[in-house]
Design an enzyme around this catalytic site. Structure first.
Site, mmCIF file in Angstrom:
data_model
loop_
_atom_site.group_PDB
_atom_site.id
_atom_site.type_symbol
_atom_site.label_atom_id
_atom_site.label_comp_id
_atom_site.label_asym_id
_atom_site.label_seq_id
_atom_site.Cartn_x
_atom_site.Cartn_y
_atom_site.Cartn_z
ATOM 1 C CE1 TYR A 1 0.457 1.819 4.225
ATOM 2 C CE2 TYR A 1 0.781 -0.532 4.525
ATOM 3 C CZ TYR A 1 0.924 0.760 4.981
ATOM 4 O OH TYR A 1 1.527 1.007 6.198
ATOM 5 C CB CYS A 2 1.603 3.953 -1.648
ATOM 6 S SG CYS A 2 0.459 4.122 -3.023
ATOM 7 N NE ARG A 3 0.563 11.121 -1.006
ATOM 8 C CZ ARG A 3 0.049 11.590 -2.147
ATOM 9 N NH1 ARG A 3 -1.218 11.894 -2.218
ATOM 10 N NH2 ARG A 3 0.806 11.748 -3.202
ATOM 11 N N GLY B 1 -3.781 -0.461 -2.385
ATOM 12 C CA GLY B 1 -3.918 0.892 -2.923
ATOM 13 C C GLY B 1 -3.560 1.881 -1.827
ATOM 14 C CB ILE C 1 -2.561 4.061 4.083
ATOM 15 C CG1 ILE C 1 -2.545 3.537 5.528
ATOM 16 C CG2 ILE C 1 -2.756 5.569 4.015
ATOM 17 C CD1 ILE C 1 -1.421 4.107 6.382
#
Length: 113
Positions: free
Chosen positions: A77-79, A103, A105
């Protein structure tokens, strides 16, 4: 025959939409599994601000250096989802077989929330 193809494509699209709606519930269950490896592919600064419990920080530019068994369950996941998609694609191309892209967070909801 053309009518069948159109009907088939419409049905397939509807199924993808329906199953996509349940994806976050499924991936949240995967994250809750203690055997799942959760990778935050954001920068160290972003990770330090907030991250999912048990997540390890491996920025997307370093993902090719991971040393994890190829059959382990991995969630990235990321921002916003852009970097996690890139990491997801890289992991698949590296031979990892059980990779999931959360996808953002913000898509994660703890079971007790």
């Amino acid at each position: 025959m053309e009518s069948f193809k159109i009907k088939f494509l419409i049905l397939l699209s509807m199924l993808l939409i329906i199953t996509g709606c349940n994806n976050n519930n499924d991936i949240n269950s995967i994250i809750e599994d203690k055997n799942t490896i959760i990778i935050d592919v954001r920068t160290e600064e972003e990770y330090n601000e907030r991250h999912i419990d048990r997540a390890i920080n491996i920025p997307v530019d370093n993902i090719q250096n991971i040393k994890i068994k190829k059959n382990k369950t991995i969630v990235v996941y990321c921002r916003s989802g852009v970097r996690s998609k890139k990491a997801y694609d890289m992991l698949l191309s590296m031979g990892y077989t059980d990779v999931h892209d959360l996808g953002s967070i913000d898509n994660y909801k703890k079971e007790n929330d």
